[in-house]
Scaffold this motif. Structure first.
Motif, PDB file in Angstrom:
ATOM      1  N   ALA A   1      -8.221   3.376   6.053  1.00 23.43           N
ATOM      2  CA  ALA A   1      -7.134   3.816   5.176  1.00 23.43           C
ATOM      3  C   ALA A   1      -7.506   5.071   4.394  1.00 23.43           C
ATOM      4  O   ALA A   1      -6.629   5.844   4.022  1.00 23.43           O
ATOM      5  N   THR A   2      -8.793   5.294   4.149  1.00 24.93           N
ATOM      6  CA  THR A   2      -9.172   6.528   3.459  1.00 24.93           C
ATOM      7  C   THR A   2      -8.726   7.735   4.277  1.00 24.93           C
ATOM      8  O   THR A   2      -8.091   8.662   3.756  1.00 24.93           O
ATOM      9  N   MET A   3      -9.039   7.707   5.572  1.00 23.56           N
ATOM     10  CA  MET A   3      -8.652   8.826   6.432  1.00 23.56           C
ATOM     11  C   MET A   3      -7.152   8.820   6.708  1.00 23.56           C
ATOM     12  O   MET A   3      -6.550   9.881   6.925  1.00 23.56           O
ATOM     13  N   ALA A   4      -6.539   7.651   6.703  1.00 24.74           N
ATOM     14  CA  ALA A   4      -5.089   7.591   6.887  1.00 24.74           C
ATOM     15  C   ALA A   4      -4.392   8.176   5.650  1.00 24.74           C
ATOM     16  O   ALA A   4      -3.401   8.902   5.772  1.00 24.74           O
ATOM     17  N   ASN A   5      -4.928   7.876   4.455  1.00 27.44           N
ATOM     18  CA  ASN A   5      -4.388   8.492   3.244  1.00 27.44           C
ATOM     19  C   ASN A   5      -4.560  10.012   3.302  1.00 27.44           C
ATOM     20  O   ASN A   5      -3.636  10.767   3.001  1.00 27.44           O
ATOM     21  N   LEU A   6      -5.753  10.435   3.702  1.00 29.46           N
ATOM     22  CA  LEU A   6      -6.014  11.873   3.804  1.00 29.46           C
ATOM     23  C   LEU A   6      -5.021  12.533   4.769  1.00 29.46           C
ATOM     24  O   LEU A   6      -4.475  13.599   4.490  1.00 29.46           O
TER      25      LEU A   6
ATOM     26  N   VAL B   1      -4.207   3.312  -8.960  1.00 31.46           N
ATOM     27  CA  VAL B   1      -4.370   3.916  -7.634  1.00 31.46           C
ATOM     28  C   VAL B   1      -5.745   3.554  -7.069  1.00 31.46           C
ATOM     29  O   VAL B   1      -6.724   3.453  -7.795  1.00 31.46           O
ATOM     30  N   HIS B   2      -5.814   3.350  -5.762  1.00 32.13           N
ATOM     31  CA  HIS B   2      -7.093   3.058  -5.114  1.00 32.13           C
ATOM     32  C   HIS B   2      -7.972   4.314  -5.128  1.00 32.13           C
ATOM     33  O   HIS B   2      -7.482   5.418  -4.892  1.00 32.13           O
ATOM     34  N   VAL B   3      -9.256   4.111  -5.378  1.00 31.83           N
ATOM     35  CA  VAL B   3     -10.161   5.268  -5.497  1.00 31.83           C
ATOM     36  C   VAL B   3     -10.205   6.112  -4.222  1.00 31.83           C
ATOM     37  O   VAL B   3     -10.432   7.323  -4.282  1.00 31.83           O
TER      38      VAL B   3
ATOM     39  N   ILE C   1       2.361   5.855  -3.846  1.00 29.76           N
ATOM     40  CA  ILE C   1       2.555   4.474  -4.289  1.00 29.76           C
ATOM     41  C   ILE C   1       1.710   3.539  -3.420  1.00 29.76           C
ATOM     42  O   ILE C   1       1.189   3.928  -2.376  1.00 29.76           O
ATOM     43  N   GLN C   2       1.579   2.303  -3.890  1.00 29.41           N
ATOM     44  CA  GLN C   2       0.765   1.317  -3.183  1.00 29.41           C
ATOM     45  C   GLN C   2       1.622   0.182  -2.666  1.00 29.41           C
ATOM     46  O   GLN C   2       2.511  -0.293  -3.354  1.00 29.41           O
ATOM     47  N   ALA C   3       1.281  -0.268  -1.485  1.00 32.66           N
ATOM     48  CA  ALA C   3       1.806  -1.539  -0.987  1.00 32.66           C
ATOM     49  C   ALA C   3       0.595  -2.459  -0.895  1.00 32.66           C
ATOM     50  O   ALA C   3      -0.133  -2.438   0.083  1.00 32.66           O
ATOM     51  N   GLY C   4       0.347  -3.208  -1.962  1.00 28.08           N
ATOM     52  CA  GLY C   4      -0.835  -4.058  -2.008  1.00 28.08           C
ATOM     53  C   GLY C   4      -1.899  -3.496  -2.937  1.00 28.08           C
ATOM     54  O   GLY C   4      -2.730  -2.700  -2.521  1.00 28.08           O
ATOM     55  N   ASN C   5      -1.828  -3.902  -4.219  1.00 30.66           N
ATOM     56  CA  ASN C   5      -2.844  -3.522  -5.206  1.00 30.66           C
ATOM     57  C   ASN C   5      -4.136  -4.260  -4.870  1.00 30.66           C
ATOM     58  O   ASN C   5      -4.130  -5.459  -4.609  1.00 30.66           O
TER      59      ASN C   5
ATOM     60  N   VAL D   1       2.688   6.250   0.955  1.00 26.74           N
ATOM     61  CA  VAL D   1       2.397   4.842   0.666  1.00 26.74           C
ATOM     62  C   VAL D   1       0.988   4.491   1.131  1.00 26.74           C
ATOM     63  O   VAL D   1       0.670   4.611   2.312  1.00 26.74           O
ATOM     64  N   ASP D   2       0.137   4.065   0.188  1.00 28.86           N
ATOM     65  CA  ASP D   2      -1.156   3.484   0.559  1.00 28.86           C
ATOM     66  C   ASP D   2      -0.923   1.986   0.769  1.00 28.86           C
ATOM     67  O   ASP D   2      -0.814   1.225  -0.188  1.00 28.86           O
ATOM     68  N   GLY D   3      -0.827   1.619   2.038  1.00 24.51           N
ATOM     69  CA  GLY D   3      -0.566   0.212   2.362  1.00 24.51           C
ATOM     70  C   GLY D   3      -1.721  -0.390   3.134  1.00 24.51           C
ATOM     71  O   GLY D   3      -1.507  -1.172   4.064  1.00 24.51           O
ATOM     72  N   ALA D   4      -2.928  -0.052   2.730  1.00 22.62           N
ATOM     73  CA  ALA D   4      -4.136  -0.384   3.502  1.00 22.62           C
ATOM     74  C   ALA D   4      -4.077  -1.797   4.081  1.00 22.62           C
ATOM     75  O   ALA D   4      -4.196  -1.988   5.287  1.00 22.62           O
ATOM     76  N   PHE D   5      -3.881  -2.783   3.218  1.00 20.24           N
ATOM     77  CA  PHE D   5      -3.733  -4.142   3.762  1.00 20.24           C
ATOM     78  C   PHE D   5      -2.310  -4.654   3.588  1.00 20.24           C
ATOM     79  O   PHE D   5      -1.756  -5.308   4.460  1.00 20.24           O
ATOM     80  N   GLY D   6      -1.666  -4.281   2.453  1.00 24.71           N
ATOM     81  CA  GLY D   6      -0.388  -4.881   2.103  1.00 24.71           C
ATOM     82  C   GLY D   6       0.768  -4.551   3.030  1.00 24.71           C
ATOM     83  O   GLY D   6       1.734  -5.303   3.110  1.00 24.71           O
TER      84      GLY D   6
ATOM     85  N   VAL E   1      -2.239   2.620   6.745  1.00 31.38           N
ATOM     86  CA  VAL E   1      -2.487   1.184   6.888  1.00 31.38           C
ATOM     87  C   VAL E   1      -3.781   0.988   7.677  1.00 31.38           C
ATOM     88  O   VAL E   1      -4.134   1.804   8.525  1.00 31.38           O
ATOM     89  N   ASP E   2      -4.490  -0.076   7.324  1.00 27.97           N
ATOM     90  CA  ASP E   2      -5.710  -0.422   8.039  1.00 27.97           C
ATOM     91  C   ASP E   2      -5.397  -1.468   9.102  1.00 27.97           C
ATOM     92  O   ASP E   2      -4.578  -2.354   8.875  1.00 27.97           O
ATOM     93  N   ALA E   3      -6.066  -1.357  10.232  1.00 21.95           N
ATOM     94  CA  ALA E   3      -6.024  -2.479  11.178  1.00 21.95           C
ATOM     95  C   ALA E   3      -7.270  -3.345  11.028  1.00 21.95           C
ATOM     96  O   ALA E   3      -7.245  -4.533  11.318  1.00 21.95           O
ATOM     97  N   HIS E   4      -8.360  -2.724  10.518  1.00 21.23           N
ATOM     98  CA  HIS E   4      -9.608  -3.503  10.434  1.00 21.23           C
ATOM     99  C   HIS E   4      -9.632  -4.480   9.267  1.00 21.23           C
ATOM    100  O   HIS E   4     -10.536  -5.295   9.178  1.00 21.23           O
ATOM    101  N   LYS E   5      -8.668  -4.396   8.393  1.00 22.46           N
ATOM    102  CA  LYS E   5      -8.614  -5.384   7.310  1.00 22.46           C
ATOM    103  C   LYS E   5      -7.772  -6.577   7.783  1.00 22.46           C
ATOM    104  O   LYS E   5      -8.256  -7.443   8.485  1.00 22.46           O
ATOM    105  N   TRP E   6      -6.494  -6.555   7.450  1.00 23.09           N
ATOM    106  CA  TRP E   6      -5.719  -7.782   7.637  1.00 23.09           C
ATOM    107  C   TRP E   6      -5.341  -8.074   9.092  1.00 23.09           C
ATOM    108  O   TRP E   6      -5.118  -9.225   9.467  1.00 23.09           O
TER     109      TRP E   6
END
Ligand SMILES: *Cc1c(COP(=O)(O)O)cnc(C)c1O
Length: 456
Positions: A143-148, A185-187, A230-234, A259-264, A288-293
């Motif tokens: 998600a860091t690189m996806a946010n970037l 916000v996520h760091v 914004i975040q989807a999943g604090n 949208v930072d929705g890494a897991f949410g 969004v991350d696939a390696h998390k949820w």
């Protein structure tokens, strides 16, 4: 010369499979954190680089004998630290095969099969999450690189609108853009902003509510120079920023919403939890991350951008030797050029789980989280957040006691949870993100938490 590959590739691969199977089979019985002796034994790996190579069989054996016992059992069902997730067996198995292919999934000419699989997978992901079907998408490391990537697309789009070619000229002398984030916000998003030249601190932080949600009523005036994140999943509470309200305001102003929705963001795959993320589909870019949820192996994230050309224009490069066909070239949508075929594991997960399976994975983790909250509350401990998703924050009393309990839980080894400082509280954070977690894992972990807390 010097490189000893071993005599029998088949035997080597079989040994790797046997050792992996033994590792996975032992997970339910072993402690979650490695014991101290296993960690100290890692010094056996710290040898001078040899002049003459070691046999491949011996390399594998050394790795397994020394490093396997020193792993953290995040692949098992009783790791609840950070937000991590395990790996579905089908994703590990298909990953082995894809590793044997050793495809460079950056370009169609190098990996037509992987590109085709990724095209299909990306279509599935957009459909499953209810995001625009024509969006531009790239597989990145997380998600860091996806946010970037999403923010690079935003930077491109907003500055192009002002006649500024940011890829060519950089930010020197560019019109200023305003970046707005929620105070929780996520760091990693701040890191992405820093890497893009926006500055980690040069942002407007919007106050949040008691669950860490950005308050839409506290937004500064938005313009077509604004990027709202914004975040989807604090990451503490699991709460969702009010996407529908923010997106409506942003649309009116011509602002970009990321949208930072890494897991949410996976909540969108569940009818029971979809409502939490209501409105996120109106945004301009998503991470969004696939390696998390989704429980594919590390490392895999997905960058999504409503208008494919915004992402592509921010990432694309050309060279005489990059002769392209009509297909979607994967490397044109990501910061990376060469990369592994990480889409294969997402494809395998979605094919194996189906829509119902992804929804069940999300719902099951959320149910486990509610059970933790209920059991801990019944034990007399305070649950600090509304348990709307897979995250639980619990206080065991004073900050000192809570820290003591967290340390003792980690030492005990039945399960693993981390600590957090959140809105003035010291808490233990439980994240249920692993597909492997069973009801028995939850009950055993809860019993350990209560036993340890009563004695601390
Ligand atoms: C984990 C996380 C990130 C960072 O993701 P990586 O995959 O570790 O790069 C960003 N945002 C949120 C909300 C997260 O939970």
């Amino acid at each position: 010369m010097g490189s000893k590959r071993g005599s029998d590739v088949g035997a080597l691969m079989q040994a790797a499979a046997d050792r992996s199977i033994r590792y996975l089979d032992a997970l339910p019985e072993r402690r979650v954190s490695p014991d101290a002796s296993a960690v100290s034994a890692l010094t056996a790996l710290d040898v001078p680089m040899p002049d003459a190579g070691m046999d491949a069989d011996a390399v594998l054996a050394l790795l397994d004998d020394v490093a396997s016992p020193a792993t953290v059992a995040t692949a098992g069902g009783r790791f609840f630290g950070f937000v991590v997730g395990g790996a579905l067996p089908v994703t590990v198995a298909t990953s082995w095969l894809a590793r044997a292919w050793d495809q460079n999934a950056g370009a169609v000419a190098l990996a037509p099969g992987c590109a085709a699989i990724e095209d299909t997978t990306l279509r599935w992901v957009l459909d499953l999450l209810g995001l625009p079907s024509g969006a531009g998408v790239g597989f990145v490391t997380g998600a860091t690189m996806a946010n970037l990537s999403g923010l690079a697309a935003a930077r491109h789009a907003l500055l192009t609108r002002q006649g500024w070619d940011v890829e060519a000229r950089g930010l020197y002398g560019a019109p200023e853009l305003n970046v707005v984030v929620g105070d929780e916000v996520h760091v990693s998003l701040l890191k992405a902003l820093g890497l893009l030249g926006f500055g980690r601190a040069r942002v407007t932080r919007v106050p949040v509510d008691g669950q860490g949600r950005l308050r839409a009523d506290a937004l500064p005036p938005l313009t077509d120079n604004t990027i709202v994140c914004i975040q989807a999943g604090n990451v503490n509470t699991g709460a969702f920023d009010p996407a529908a309200e923010v997106c409506a305001l942003a649309r009116e102003a011509g602002a970009w919403v990321h949208v930072d929705g890494a897991f949410g963001l996976w909540a969108l795959a569940s009818a029971e939890h979809r409502e939490l993320a209501k409105g996120v589909e109106m945004a301009d870019s998503w991470a969004v991350d696939a390696h998390k949820w989704l429980n594919v192996p590390q490392d895999c994230g997905i960058a999504i951008c409503r208008k494919p050309h915004d992402l592509r224009d921010a990432m694309v490069v050309s060279a005489g030797y990059l002769v392209l066909g009509d297909e979607r070239e994967p490397y044109e949508y990501t910061p990376e050029m060469s990369r592994r075929a990480r889409g294969v594991e997402v494809w395998a997960a979605l094919l194996n789980l189906g829509r119902a399976g992804v929804a069940d994975l999300v719902d099951r983790c959320c149910r486990h989280a509610r059970r933790f909250a209920e059991g801990l509350r019944a034990g007399g401990y305070e649950i600090l957040n509304d348990v709307v998703l897979n995250q639980v924050l619990v206080s065991f009393g004073s900050p000192e006691k809570t820290r003591r309990v967290i340390g003792a839980i980690q030492d005990d080894g039945t399960c693993w949870c981390g600590g957090t400082e959140w809105q003035g509280h010291t808490a233990m954070r439980i994240s249920v993100s692993a597909a492997a977690t069973t009801d028995e894992d939850v009950e055993a972990s809860l019993a350990a938490m209560l036993r340890i807390a009563s004695k601390a």
